[in-house]
Design a protein around this motif. Structure first.
Motif, PDB file in Angstrom:
ATOM      1  N   ALA A 364      31.555  22.155  40.851  1.00 26.38           N
ATOM      2  CA  ALA A 364      30.694  21.564  39.676  1.00 26.38           C
ATOM      3  C   ALA A 364      31.579  20.388  39.173  1.00 26.38           C
ATOM      4  O   ALA A 364      32.502  20.047  39.751  1.00 26.38           O
ATOM      5  CB  ALA A 364      30.607  22.615  38.895  1.00 26.38           C
ATOM      6  N   ARG A 365      30.834  19.964  37.988  1.00 25.82           N
ATOM      7  CA  ARG A 365      31.400  18.627  37.494  1.00 25.82           C
ATOM      8  C   ARG A 365      32.584  18.981  36.844  1.00 25.82           C
ATOM      9  O   ARG A 365      33.665  18.220  36.656  1.00 25.82           O
ATOM     10  CB  ARG A 365      30.421  18.344  36.451  1.00 25.82           C
ATOM     11  CG  ARG A 365      30.788  17.194  35.665  1.00 25.82           C
ATOM     12  CD  ARG A 365      29.649  16.531  34.736  1.00 25.82           C
ATOM     13  NE  ARG A 365      28.388  16.047  35.689  1.00 25.82           N
ATOM     14  CZ  ARG A 365      28.322  15.079  36.605  1.00 25.82           C
ATOM     15  NH1 ARG A 365      29.262  14.293  36.420  1.00 25.82           N
ATOM     16  NH2 ARG A 365      27.250  15.102  37.083  1.00 25.82           N
ATOM     17  N   ASP A 366      33.173  20.346  36.556  1.00 23.02           N
ATOM     18  CA  ASP A 366      34.400  20.689  35.967  1.00 23.02           C
ATOM     19  C   ASP A 366      35.692  20.724  37.311  1.00 23.02           C
ATOM     20  O   ASP A 366      36.446  21.167  36.938  1.00 23.02           O
ATOM     21  CB  ASP A 366      34.444  22.103  35.509  1.00 23.02           C
ATOM     22  CG  ASP A 366      33.969  23.148  36.413  1.00 23.02           C
ATOM     23  OD1 ASP A 366      33.694  23.109  37.415  1.00 23.02           O
ATOM     24  OD2 ASP A 366      33.983  24.293  35.741  1.00 23.02           O
ATOM     25  N   ASP A 388      23.717  26.255  36.217  1.00 20.00           N
ATOM     26  CA  ASP A 388      23.759  25.045  35.855  1.00 20.00           C
ATOM     27  C   ASP A 388      23.542  24.944  34.142  1.00 20.00           C
ATOM     28  O   ASP A 388      22.699  25.470  33.622  1.00 20.00           O
ATOM     29  CB  ASP A 388      22.591  24.002  36.075  1.00 20.00           C
ATOM     30  CG  ASP A 388      22.452  22.568  35.745  1.00 20.00           C
ATOM     31  OD1 ASP A 388      23.566  21.956  36.024  1.00 20.00           O
ATOM     32  OD2 ASP A 388      21.631  22.172  35.142  1.00 20.00           O
ATOM     33  N   GLU A 389      24.681  24.281  33.681  1.00 20.66           N
ATOM     34  CA  GLU A 389      24.470  24.272  31.937  1.00 20.66           C
ATOM     35  C   GLU A 389      25.212  22.746  31.665  1.00 20.66           C
ATOM     36  O   GLU A 389      26.071  22.169  31.880  1.00 20.66           O
ATOM     37  CB  GLU A 389      25.589  24.897  31.426  1.00 20.66           C
ATOM     38  CG  GLU A 389      25.373  26.831  31.641  1.00 20.66           C
ATOM     39  CD  GLU A 389      26.687  27.612  31.193  1.00 20.66           C
ATOM     40  OE1 GLU A 389      27.103  27.114  30.468  1.00 20.66           O
ATOM     41  OE2 GLU A 389      26.531  28.744  31.382  1.00 20.66           O
ATOM     42  N   SER A 392      25.956  20.786  34.609  1.00 16.45           N
ATOM     43  CA  SER A 392      27.154  21.408  35.240  1.00 16.45           C
ATOM     44  C   SER A 392      27.187  21.195  36.770  1.00 16.45           C
ATOM     45  O   SER A 392      28.353  21.135  37.362  1.00 16.45           O
ATOM     46  CB  SER A 392      27.965  22.648  34.775  1.00 16.45           C
ATOM     47  OG  SER A 392      27.042  23.532  34.934  1.00 16.45           O
ATOM     48  N   THR A 393      26.259  22.009  37.540  1.00 16.66           N
ATOM     49  CA  THR A 393      25.949  22.139  38.627  1.00 16.66           C
ATOM     50  C   THR A 393      25.036  21.294  39.258  1.00 16.66           C
ATOM     51  O   THR A 393      24.722  21.362  40.688  1.00 16.66           O
ATOM     52  CB  THR A 393      25.885  23.695  39.030  1.00 16.66           C
ATOM     53  OG1 THR A 393      24.813  24.019  38.646  1.00 16.66           O
ATOM     54  CG2 THR A 393      27.229  24.346  38.456  1.00 16.66           C
ATOM     55  N   ILE A 444      34.416  13.837  37.757  1.00 14.08           N
ATOM     56  CA  ILE A 444      34.559  15.259  37.866  1.00 14.08           C
ATOM     57  C   ILE A 444      36.159  15.511  37.334  1.00 14.08           C
ATOM     58  O   ILE A 444      36.965  14.595  37.480  1.00 14.08           O
ATOM     59  CB  ILE A 444      34.400  16.057  38.905  1.00 14.08           C
ATOM     60  CG1 ILE A 444      35.485  15.531  40.037  1.00 14.08           C
ATOM     61  CG2 ILE A 444      32.947  15.757  39.437  1.00 14.08           C
ATOM     62  CD1 ILE A 444      34.939  16.466  41.460  1.00 14.08           C
ATOM     63  N   ASP A 445      36.377  16.678  37.061  1.00 12.57           N
ATOM     64  CA  ASP A 445      37.800  17.073  36.493  1.00 12.57           C
ATOM     65  C   ASP A 445      38.998  16.986  37.673  1.00 12.57           C
ATOM     66  O   ASP A 445      38.886  17.568  38.380  1.00 12.57           O
ATOM     67  CB  ASP A 445      37.681  18.308  35.646  1.00 12.57           C
ATOM     68  CG  ASP A 445      39.076  18.752  35.087  1.00 12.57           C
ATOM     69  OD1 ASP A 445      40.195  18.793  35.880  1.00 12.57           O
ATOM     70  OD2 ASP A 445      39.045  18.759  33.713  1.00 12.57           O
TER      71      ASP A 445
END
Length: 595
Positions: A364-366, A388-389, A392-393, A444-445
């Motif tokens: 995911a984005r994290d 998805d929040e 995020s996904t 992304i992280d």
């Protein structure tokens, strides 16, 4: 001489009457039309677009139908009770048990009729597991049937009616390949048999291209459509393409006609025995998408153009209604997108070719994993939506190292990294010399991604994914690399550079549709039937309840209920006329397992 299907209405008299009109020429509609004609009905097949096949033509063409003679030939460990138990455990109360039982009871007869009476040729593979293979009642083979390769030259001019496959699924400018062909292509330098098969494929394709814009050897969904189109033509089905239904007519609640427009010509067509909705579902209708689908789901998808939902609105005016009990309103697949050179949007469904292969991971984005990458495409897409929040996904990021890219490809990039430079230039694929550089380019992280890739290395060494259980079932391991161990789906991402594509959850078919009885007759909310109106395929509320238990669970029930609707309409004709409707004996097809 057969009138061109895109000009059919101009040659039709003003007072034309048919026994049955089938609206939509995907695989369920084609099959229903062909079978009804073999049962003695005069049938008109109406297709909104210029091609027949719908999304079925883009698919693998697999039918999930338990306990057919193909399963018996493989000595499959299966029976009606086992299949019913599997559906009870996976689908449960998300669909009526009575409809599932009718499907299981009629399925073997439908397949036999399709083959014996309509000349369609199917086969079962000795290993093709159900998607939820860890659940009691599942099987490893026998339930999934696929079409035999089809020689499109048998169709004559009708070959151009078949919807071409997604270009990214072909090679050499329109040559279709299936799993057997791919295996030969990948091993042709190491196997004389594979080399000979490849040489025959390429030679046939070269000859085809001298005469046509693409190859005539059809496989997968195109093969199924080819078989069914030939069956429909040989049974005497009239076909109108590029035709639109403007109105559905009814007298005292009984559907008895249509107003159809084609090329500026409008005809009022009488229908005595029924209208079959087989248009492909609601998903092409913007208001219905807004009502049923989460706002995070994109408007694009890998399905064929065509269905706009107008027929659903017409059927609702007559009292039909959509079901409400499905787990998901649509069936999902994670897809990547790229703009083609001609400006059109290429939407590539990631079914099995890359997500389950060693040397890949999805984050995911994290920068962290959120899903078991080797589960079915439907479950994968549902997980993207549910988790998805704030974006995020959606999109998620499917990452491969250089070794995986070379061996398996990634999305539209084929094994051997063929096409990689082009897709890097378009931005479809993002490259990084290190995990951190890749993360920065993706936004992304980076620290989390580095940790995720280190964890994947640990999982691969142990052969166990302690986070999500990747490669823990027969189905999941089947989509990995059998030559890789200890877990065929797990491998370290260790070879630079690293690559990523963005994934989006896209609908590949409606699960929510019209509530019907066990004869596929559309029901009103009070339980009464809308007389002479049937719904099959994605226009019918899925008997799988928005769950995806195995390969072909849309086309299998779609064709079986097409058979049920055809028999119901034919029996109605027989009872009204006072004599039995005798099916005609079809002309046997020529052998079609071609290379």
């Amino acid at each position: 001489m057969v009138t061109r299907s895109d000009r059919f209405l101009s040659g039709l008299p003003e007072d034309a009457v048919y026994d049955l009109a089938v609206l939509g020429a995907g695989a369920p509609g084609l099959a229903c039309a062909a079978m009804a004609a073999r049962l003695g009905c005069r049938v008109l097949l109406i297709e909104r677009t210029a091609h027949v096949g719908g999304t079925s033509a883009y698919s693998a063409g697999t039918l999930w139908v338990p306990n057919t003679r193909h399963a018996q030939a493989l000595d499959a460990d299966d029976d009606v009770e086992k299949a019913a138990d599997y559906l009870d455990r996976t689908v449960g109360n998300r669909s009526p048990r009575a409809l599932r039982d009718r499907f299981l009871a009629a399925g073997p007869d439908a397949v036999a009729f399709l083959e014996d009476q309509a000349g369609v040729r199917l086969r079962a593979r000795p290993f093709h597991p159900d998607y939820l293979s860890d659940i009691e009642g599942s099987t490893h083979f026998g339930r999934a049937l696929e079409p035999m390769p089809f020689d499109g030259r048998l169709l004559g001019d009708d070959f151009d009616l078949v919807r071409p496959p997604i270009p990214e699924f072909t090679i050499l400018g329109g040559m279709m390949v299936d799993r057997d062909d791919i295996a030969s292509l990948l091993t042709m330098t190491r196997s004389a048999k594979a080399f000979a098969h490849t040489l025959k494929l390429v030679g046939r394709h070269a000859a085809d291209r001298l005469r046509r814009s693409r190859g005539t050897r059809l496989v997968m969904g195109n093969a199924l459509v080819g078989h069914l189109l030939l069956a429909a033509r040989r049974a005497g089905v009239d076909i109108a393409t590029d035709a639109r239904v403007d109105r559905m007519l009814a007298t005292n609640g009984t559907v008895d006609g249509l107003v159809v427009e084609q090329g500026g010509v409008t005809r009022r067509i009488g229908v005595t025995r029924g209208v079959v909705l087989a248009s492909g579902g609601f998903a092409g209708n913007a208001p219905m998408r807004s009502r049923y689908l989460p706002p995070s789901v994109p408007a694009f998808g890998p399905g064929a153009p065509g269905p706009k939902g107008e027929l659903h609105a017409m059927a609702m005016e007559l009292g039909g209604f959509h079901g409400r009990d499905a787990w998901q309103p649509c069936f999902w697949a994670p897809c990547s997108v790229n703009r083609r050179a001609d400006g059109s949007l290429a939407v590539f469904p990631h079914f099995v070719f890359d997500r389950s292969k060693p040397g890949t991971v999805c984050v995911a984005r994290d920068g962290r994993r959120f899903v078991n990458e080797s589960i079915s495409y439907h479950l994968f897409g549902a997980a993207m939506i549910e988790r998805d929040e704030a974006g995020s996904t959606i999109p998620a990021f499917l990452i491969a190292d250089h070794a995986a890219m070379q061996k398996y490809g990634l999305g539209m990039v084929r094994p051997g990294a063929r096409g990689l430079k082009r897709y890097l230039a378009s931005g479809y694929v993002v490259e990084g010399r290190t995990p951190r550089e890749l993360a920065e380019r993706l936004g992304i992280d980076a620290a989390n991604l580095e940790q995720t890739m280190a964890q994947m290395k640990e999982h691969a060494e142990r052969g166990v994914d302690s986070e999500f259980g990747r490669g823990s079932t027969v189905y999941q391991r089947a989509n990995g690399d059998p030559s890789h161990g200890p877990n065929p789906t797990l491998g370290a991402l260790a070879t630079a550079p690293f690559y990523a594509v963005r994934l989006y959850p896209c609908d590949i078919g409606s699960a929510q549709g019209f509530v019907t009885d066990a004869d596929a007759c559309v029901l009103r909310e009070d339980g009464s039937a809308v007389e002479n109106l049937y719904a099959i395929g994605n226009d019918m509320q899925s008997i799988m309840g928005g769950v995806y238990p195995g390969p072909g669970i849309t086309l299998g029930p779609g064709i079986v209920f097409g058979y049920i609707a055809a028999r119901h309409a034919a029996a109605k004709a027989a009872s009204d006329s006072g004599s039995a409707a005798a099916p005609t004996t079809p002309e046997r097809q020529d052998p079609q397992e071609t290379t």
